[in-house]
Motif scaffolding. Structure first.
Motif, PDB file in Angstrom:
ATOM      1  N   ASP A 138       0.820  -1.198   0.000  1.00  0.00           N
ATOM      2  CA  ASP A 138       0.000   0.000   0.000  1.00  0.00           C
ATOM      3  C   ASP A 138       0.858   1.253   0.000  1.00  0.00           C
ATOM      4  OD1 ASP A 138      -2.332  -1.467   0.012  1.00  0.00           O
ATOM      5  OD2 ASP A 138      -2.448  -1.521   2.201  1.00  0.00           O
ATOM      6  N   GLN A 187       6.719  -0.217   3.566  1.00  0.00           N
ATOM      7  CA  GLN A 187       6.335  -1.515   4.105  1.00  0.00           C
ATOM      8  C   GLN A 187       7.383  -2.577   3.787  1.00  0.00           C
ATOM      9  OE1 GLN A 187       2.410  -2.359   2.608  1.00  0.00           O
ATOM     10  NE2 GLN A 187       1.413  -1.028   4.103  1.00  0.00           N
ATOM     11  N   ARG A 245       4.953  -2.417  12.899  1.00  0.00           N
ATOM     12  CA  ARG A 245       3.648  -2.956  13.250  1.00  0.00           C
ATOM     13  C   ARG A 245       3.129  -3.759  12.060  1.00  0.00           C
ATOM     14  NH1 ARG A 245       1.040   3.016  13.828  1.00  0.00           N
ATOM     15  NH2 ARG A 245       0.946   3.611  11.631  1.00  0.00           N
ATOM     16  N   VAL A 289       0.657  -4.906   9.437  1.00  0.00           N
ATOM     17  CA  VAL A 289      -0.519  -4.313   8.790  1.00  0.00           C
ATOM     18  C   VAL A 289      -1.260  -5.323   7.918  1.00  0.00           C
ATOM     19  CG1 VAL A 289       0.378  -1.967   8.860  1.00  0.00           C
ATOM     20  CG2 VAL A 289       0.944  -3.416   6.909  1.00  0.00           C
ATOM     21  N   LYS A 290      -0.611  -6.444   7.582  1.00  0.00           N
ATOM     22  CA  LYS A 290      -1.257  -7.517   6.831  1.00  0.00           C
ATOM     23  C   LYS A 290      -0.691  -8.848   7.299  1.00  0.00           C
ATOM     24  CE  LYS A 290      -2.399  -5.128   2.514  1.00  0.00           C
ATOM     25  NZ  LYS A 290      -2.207  -5.125   1.036  1.00  0.00           N
ATOM     26  N   GLU A 341       4.825  -2.395   8.678  1.00  0.00           N
ATOM     27  CA  GLU A 341       5.064  -0.992   8.374  1.00  0.00           C
ATOM     28  C   GLU A 341       6.095  -0.457   9.352  1.00  0.00           C
ATOM     29  OE1 GLU A 341       2.032   2.351   7.022  1.00  0.00           O
ATOM     30  OE2 GLU A 341       1.976   2.065   9.201  1.00  0.00           O
TER      31      GLU A 341
END
Length: 261
Positions: free
Chosen positions: A5, A9, A52, A54-55, A67
């Motif tokens: 995104d 990342q 953290r 995120v996916k 991320e």
């Protein structure tokens, strides 16, 4: 591969040895994700970096997207850091700007490859880095030999052991390694005993691990007990409230241990 995104990342795709339709060991999955977290935490000498998730795709092959977050809670650009990681993984090089903990975290990340994990692919900042068995061997090969040199180191002298002529004690410095294991000859025993529990400077042969600035072991030939009228830790507590430059104590400690150049 993972779909991003935003460019800050980092993803890892973990493929089990039996193929994409096989299950992945939970222990190996946790070990690789934690090693990646440690690697990201060591990426910036000027401030703390956290990550953290995120996916998270648990279907084999397992995929985790993280991320990267800086001390100011903003995404950070680690493109130059991952250029160095690629140099280690692909070329078996050892970038000069990397401290030993970076190599250790990368080695931990690759440790399960060739066993229950067939390969792990990192995608980060425009780079796709495959870590297979051959890459794991290149990572392990960059570690150099330990070195030794004459010098001094100071700390609290504790844990004396003379059983069976072992003649060892532990030195606990304020800065550097949490503990320096020290050996000494019998003729130094008379000075070791009264120094127990006191802050001392020792002189002798110091041993260093590759890419570490502080010794982990010593063969002591001299011991000097520091003056007893030195301030205690309680005395100096709070004397320099701005010593960390606004960083939290944990972030400052990480910077001191891993960020010196």
């Amino acid at each position: 591969m993972a779909d991003f995104d935003c460019p800050d990342q980092v993803s890892v795709v973990i493929r089990p040895s039996g193929g994409d339709d096989h299950s992945l060991s939970a222990a190996d999955f946790i070990k690789q994700v934690d090693a990646l977290r440690q690697l990201l935490a060591l990426s910036e000498a000027r401030g703390a970096v956290d990550a953290r998730i995120v996916k998270l795709h648990m279907n084999s092959p397992a995929t985790v997207v993280m991320e990267t977050i800086g001390a100011d809670d903003r995404p950070v650009d680690l493109s130059s850091f991952f250029r160095g990681i690629e140099a280690v993984v692909v070329g078996g090089q050892a970038p000069r700007e990397f401290e030993r903990p970076v190599f250790e975290a990368l080695r931990d990340f690759a440790a399960v490859v060739g066993k229950s994990v067939r390969s792990a692919t990192l995608e980060a900042f425009g780079r796709t880095i495959l870590i297979d068995l051959e890459a794991r061997k290149r990572i392990e090969s960059v570690f150099g030999e330990d070195t030794s040199a004459e010098g001094t180191v100071d700390g609290m002298l504790e844990a004396v052991n003379v059983h069976g002529k072992k003649n060892t004690f532990g030195l606990y410095p304020i800065v550097g390694a949490s503990r320096v294991s020290c050996k000494f000859e019998d003729d130094l025993l008379a000075k070791v005993r009264p120094a127990l529990g006191r802050y001392v400077i020792i002189e002798g042969e110091l041993k260093y691990r590759w890419r570490e600035k502080f010794p982990y072991e010593a063969r002591a030939t001299k011991i000097e007990v520091m003056d007893e009228d030195q301030p205690s830790f309680i005395d100096i507590l709070g004397m320099a409230p701005n010593a960390t430059g606004g960083l939290a104590s944990e972030d400052f400690t990480r910077k001191v241990r891993h960020g010196w150049h």
